[in-house]
Design a protein around this motif. Structure first.
Motif, PDB file in Angstrom:
ATOM      1  N   ARG A   1       0.821  -1.209   0.000  1.00 19.62           N
ATOM      2  CA  ARG A   1       0.000   0.000   0.000  1.00 19.62           C
ATOM      3  C   ARG A   1       0.854   1.258   0.000  1.00 19.62           C
TER       4      ARG A   1
ATOM      5  N   GLY B   1       2.467   2.692  -5.370  1.00 12.20           N
ATOM      6  CA  GLY B   1       2.180   3.845  -6.217  1.00 12.20           C
ATOM      7  C   GLY B   1       0.695   4.097  -6.353  1.00 12.20           C
ATOM      8  N   THR B   2       0.368   5.254  -6.870  1.00 10.15           N
ATOM      9  CA  THR B   2      -1.031   5.660  -6.998  1.00 10.15           C
ATOM     10  C   THR B   2      -1.469   5.831  -8.442  1.00 10.15           C
TER      11      THR B   2
ATOM     12  N   MET C   1       4.389  10.993  -7.267  1.00  9.77           N
ATOM     13  CA  MET C   1       4.412  11.225  -5.832  1.00  9.77           C
ATOM     14  C   MET C   1       5.749  11.785  -5.356  1.00  9.77           C
TER      15      MET C   1
ATOM     16  N   PRO D   1      -4.261  12.369  -4.958  1.00 10.34           N
ATOM     17  CA  PRO D   1      -4.027  10.924  -4.917  1.00 10.34           C
ATOM     18  C   PRO D   1      -3.174  10.522  -3.715  1.00 10.34           C
ATOM     19  N   GLY D   2      -3.445   9.321  -3.203  1.00 11.77           N
ATOM     20  CA  GLY D   2      -2.568   8.713  -2.226  1.00 11.77           C
ATOM     21  C   GLY D   2      -2.868   8.990  -0.778  1.00 11.77           C
ATOM     22  N   GLY D   3      -3.908   9.717  -0.450  1.00  8.97           N
ATOM     23  CA  GLY D   3      -4.142   9.962   0.959  1.00  8.97           C
ATOM     24  C   GLY D   3      -5.345  10.831   1.251  1.00  8.97           C
TER      25      GLY D   3
ATOM     26  N   ARG E   1      -7.149   1.034  -0.143  1.00 12.04           N
ATOM     27  CA  ARG E   1      -6.551   0.588  -1.393  1.00 12.04           C
ATOM     28  C   ARG E   1      -7.462  -0.380  -2.153  1.00 12.04           C
TER      29      ARG E   1
ATOM     30  N   GLU F   1       4.685  12.114  -0.405  1.00 11.83           N
ATOM     31  CA  GLU F   1       5.087  10.847   0.206  1.00 11.83           C
ATOM     32  C   GLU F   1       4.799  10.856   1.708  1.00 11.83           C
TER      33      GLU F   1
ATOM     34  N   GLN G   1       1.081  10.508   2.228  1.00 14.03           N
ATOM     35  CA  GLN G   1       0.643   9.123   2.088  1.00 14.03           C
ATOM     36  C   GLN G   1       1.031   8.308   3.323  1.00 14.03           C
TER      37      GLN G   1
ATOM     38  N   HIS H   1      -1.596   6.361   5.983  1.00 16.16           N
ATOM     39  CA  HIS H   1      -1.518   4.934   6.307  1.00 16.16           C
ATOM     40  C   HIS H   1      -0.805   4.706   7.632  1.00 16.16           C
TER      41      HIS H   1
END
Length: 820
Positions: free
Chosen positions: A452, A456-457, A461, A516-518, A627, A685, A688, A692
């Motif tokens: 996760r 990558g998204t 990133m 993206p990503g969070g 995810r 980064e 993200q 998580h």
């Protein structure tokens, strides 16, 4: 008694290697169990500084029986609950939000705030006693009352430079001139993480119940209640459940799926942590079982070596019960020493967990949660020490005390060899099953989170500085035409200022309601053109608003069509870019360009908005932090120029996260509107990683658990298999004496190990696969994990059999025949 304890200590010191190995083995299991108990009590007990915290409860709305959290109780429903729940002494509404504080020497900044009625403050006792000024009063919530605020002492010192004349001074809160009337203790973060408090006022405008899927609107609140003395949460829950059922019957279109939950204050605002508790408790139980098996085997070996000593003592008149208690006291000493060592390491692990959570929680952890060693966890450790002493020491003590005096005193051997061999094989069988289950669970959990964080998204990133901007001034809020025009003008100004700043730094600008990503997963019910919907079962689509050039800036290459441009104005054709999932779900095998869909405004009335035309198709870009759900989501993107959102995520692509880049971003925002303040300024980064963060901590726990399991499996399997080979030493001597070759004997011993593997390994792997089947997302290699764990455990068992077998085969037949 003291003589027995002294004798126990002396017996342990006579074999320091055996005692040290047992101590380390036990400390692993007991330490992890105490750590798991510490995590549980940190969540469930917390450090709530209010009087009678057990009487404070939170009320949350449920949707189809599941928790919704957030501002979930509709204010109209709360009014009904207040009048029909006699178990409550009082039930009060609270709203939480971030506010922008300005009008002082520093630039504007955002703080977490709560809108609280005056009736709540007495519930908090001395924890809310003002250091300066006063608390909020009932008159502050009256219509027409002057705007006032109470702040926390840390905010006062950090942002307002501990101004001694702060009481009576005025600041801008969301653009409103507000008087500071009090400063509360700095430790207070009521109700969860807030450090600024404003008077609660009922939601403005006509109150109308939204659809059952509507939660978190301006008309929804948090609800905090105080139970009457002697009343229970179960009583209160039954009363609210009855009211919710009556509301569902009276307003089926709005409340059919809405219920009410009564939770302890310590559970308020926290996600469902029962799975964390169960996971930690299950892992601790399995690991402790593994430890008990290892230790039992070590004690059995030790007891076997002491048969002559015990036989002599029995011959001299020592009762069997006394011999058992003597050996149990040795085990108890080991367990207590191991518990003390385990408590030391678990306390260190809890401190490390607190630091890790603080680094990834971004201030979202409620103030009463602090991971630390607690008295309840110490009591759990003491209780487990006693149980472990019985579980590991009773059987070896019982078996060792049941000696055949004549046989042992005659030649040092008893009649336990065959039974001991069967028991040793049973230990190997259980060890293999438990080790494979634990290894599979911990390795796949670690792999899942690693994927996760690193998979990558679908968007760039690296080298991306992100932030969030929420304009909270009255001119930007609401759905009026004036507010929408103000927001549209703001985003236009902001994009122009950001583009100019980015050009000077050689960067690009991306703006989106959810980066993206969070970011959050935002969704709406939709109606693709031509679809017939039954029973209001409209499909769901992820709804994200982006600026022109967003996909190019984030290095997402479109699969078909175009992205947004200057021609997509508010008065032009409504357009959208969709992802692959959207196209395949609603128009499989067709060209989606030119297709249309609409956003459902009221599913009960089958009312939809303006038809939107698809002009582009993008590869899948992962939005939000779920995810598995995110990978399956059917997303669509709308241009900001046509649908001005209430807040915005900002990304500068191609700049590092340093002071210069952050100042560049802040200057652009100040130029667009000097009353606004950025929040959540992180690299993509880091953003993200924070998103998580909880999973990352759990992955670290799983990794530690996996390493402990691997170490215990290696030592334990070697111990029990070497003991099994040792018990067959006489058999090996006889077979060699009658002509069996070393290769034949080695095959015989390895075949026994393979039979144990064939029985135990599938059981552990199947159990692990069944437990993990719902938690492993698409593409995660459950089969590969099973294969690797099976290979590792098989290699450990075969190696653990080969080494002692090789040593046994080096003995002469005469020595083997005379072995005990």
């Amino acid at each position: 008694m003291w003589d027995d304890l002294r004798h126990s200590v002396q017996a342990l010191l006579r074999r320091p290697g055996h005692a040290l190995l047992s101590l380390l083995t036990l400390s692993c299991g007991l330490g992890f169990a105490v750590y798991a108990a510490g995590v549980y009590f940190s969540f469930s007990a917390g450090d709530i500084p209010f009087p009678e915290p057990e009487r404070l409860v939170a009320v949350e709305a449920s949707r189809d029986g599941e928790r919704t959290q957030a501002n979930s109780v509709h204010y109209l429903d709360l009014l009904e609950y207040q009048g029909h729940a006699p178990s409550f002494e009082s039930l009060q509404p609270i709203q939480v939000a971030s506010v922008t504080l300005g009008g002082h020497q520093q630039a504007p900044a955002n703080f977490r705030a709560a809108f609280v009625p005056a009736e709540v403050w007495p519930w908090l006792g001395r924890a809310a006693k003002p250091e300066l000024g006063r608390a909020l009063q009932a008159s502050d919530s009256q219509p027409g009352a002057a705007p006032v605020a109470v702040i926390g002492a840390q905010l006062w010192r950090r942002f307002l430079a501990a101004d001694p004349a702060i009481i009576g001074s005025r600041v801008k809160i969301n653009g409103v001139d507000t008087e500071i009337v009090g400063v509360l203790p700095g430790e207070l973060r009521f109700p969860m993480t807030q450090e600024l408090w404003l008077p609660f006022k009922p939601p403005a405008g006509p109150l109308t119940r939204g659809h059952g899927h509507s939660m978190g609107t301006a008309q929804h609140v948090l609800a905090l209640g105080k139970l009457k003395p002697g009343a229970s949460r179960a009583q209160a829950a039954d009363e609210l459940r009855l009211v919710a059922q009556q509301l569902a019957q009276a307003f089926p279109a709005n409340n059919a799926h809405v219920g009410a939950l009564v939770l302890p204050y310590a559970a308020w605002g926290m996600p469902d942590v029962e799975m964390i508790y169960l996971g930690l408790a299950g892992a601790a139980a399995l690991l402790l079982a593994l430890v008990c098996i290892n230790t039992s085997n070590l004690l059995l070996v030790r007891a076997n070596e002491r048969r002559q000593e015990l036989a002599v003592r029995a011959a001299l008149g020592a009762p069997r019960g006394h011999l058992i208690l003597q050996m149990l006291s040795e085990t108890l000493l080991l367990c207590l020493a191991a518990a003390a060592l385990g408590v030391f390491f678990s306390a260190w692990a809890l401190d490390a967990t607190q630091l890790a959570v603080q680094a990834t929680a971004d201030g979202r952890l409620p103030f009463w949660i602090h991971f630390a060693m607690r008295p309840q966890a110490l009591l759990v450790g003491l209780g487990l020490s006693l149980l472990t002493a019985l579980a590991t020491g009773l059987l070896p003590a019982w078996r060792a005390s049941a000696v055949d005096l004549n046989a042992v005193l005659r030649d040092g051997r008893g009649s336990q060899g065959r039974a001991s061999g069967r028991f040793a094989r049973a230990l190997v069988w259980v060890q293999i099953a438990l080790s494979s289950l634990l290894l599979l669970a911990s390795s796949l959990q670690t792999y899942t989170v690693h994927q996760r964080l690193t998979a990558g998204t679908g968007a760039r990133m690296e080298g991306v500085l992100t932030a969030r901007l929420t304009p909270r001034q009255a001119e930007y809020r609401g759905d009026s035409e004036a507010a929408r025009s103000a927001r549209d003008a703001l985003w236009t100004r902001l994009e122009a200022r950001l583009s100019a700043a980015a050009d000077s730094a050689g960067a690009r600008v991306a703006m989106s309601t959810s980066l993206p990503g969070g970011g959050m997963i935002d969704s709406d019910l939709i109606l693709p053109e031509g679809m017939t919907v039954q029973d209001e079962r409209y499909p769901v689509g992820g709804n994200y608003r982006v600026n022109a050039g967003f996909f190019q800036a984030m290095e997402v290459k479109l699969l078909a069509g175009r992205e947004f441009g200057p021609q997509d104005r508010g008065d032009s054709l409504k357009v959208a870019v969709i992802n692959q999932n959207f196209a395949q779900e609603h128009w499989p095998g067709q060209d989606p360009l030119g297709k249309r869909f609409a956003i459902v405004e009221d599913s009960a009335k089958k009312s939809v908005g303006t038809w939107i035309t698809v002009v582009g198709v993008t590869p899948h870009v992962l939005q939000g932090i779920g995810r598995e759900r995110g990978l399956r989501a059917a997303n669509f993107y709308l241009p900001i120029s046509q649908t001005a959102p209430a807040d915005m995520g900002i990304a500068l692509v191609g700049v590092p996260d340093n002071t210069a880049s952050r100042e560049l971003l802040s200057r652009a925002v100040a130029q667009a509107d000097p009353g606004l303040a950025l929040e959540q300024v992180f690299s993509a980064e880091e953003r993200q990683r924070i998103a998580h963060g909880g999973e990352e901590v759990m992955a670290a726990m799983s990794l530690v658990l996996g390493l402990l399991t691997l170490g215990l499996a290696a030592s334990g399997i070697y111990g029990v298999t070497s003991r099994a080979v040792q018990l067959r030493s006489q058999e090996i001597g006889v077979r060699r004496a009658v002509g069996a070759s070393d290769a034949q004997l080695m095959r015989l011993l390895l075949a026994q190990a393979l039979r144990l593997l064939a029985l135990a390994l599938p059981l552990g792997l199947i159990a692990g696969a069944l437990v993990l089947s719902d938690d492993v997302g698409p593409g995660l290699p459950l089969g590969l994990g099973v294969t690797l764990v099976a290979a590792l455990i098989s290699a450990l068992v075969l190696l653990s059999t080969w080494l002692p077998a090789r040593r046994a085969l080096r003995q002469s037949p005469t020595a083997a025949l005379n072995s005990p």
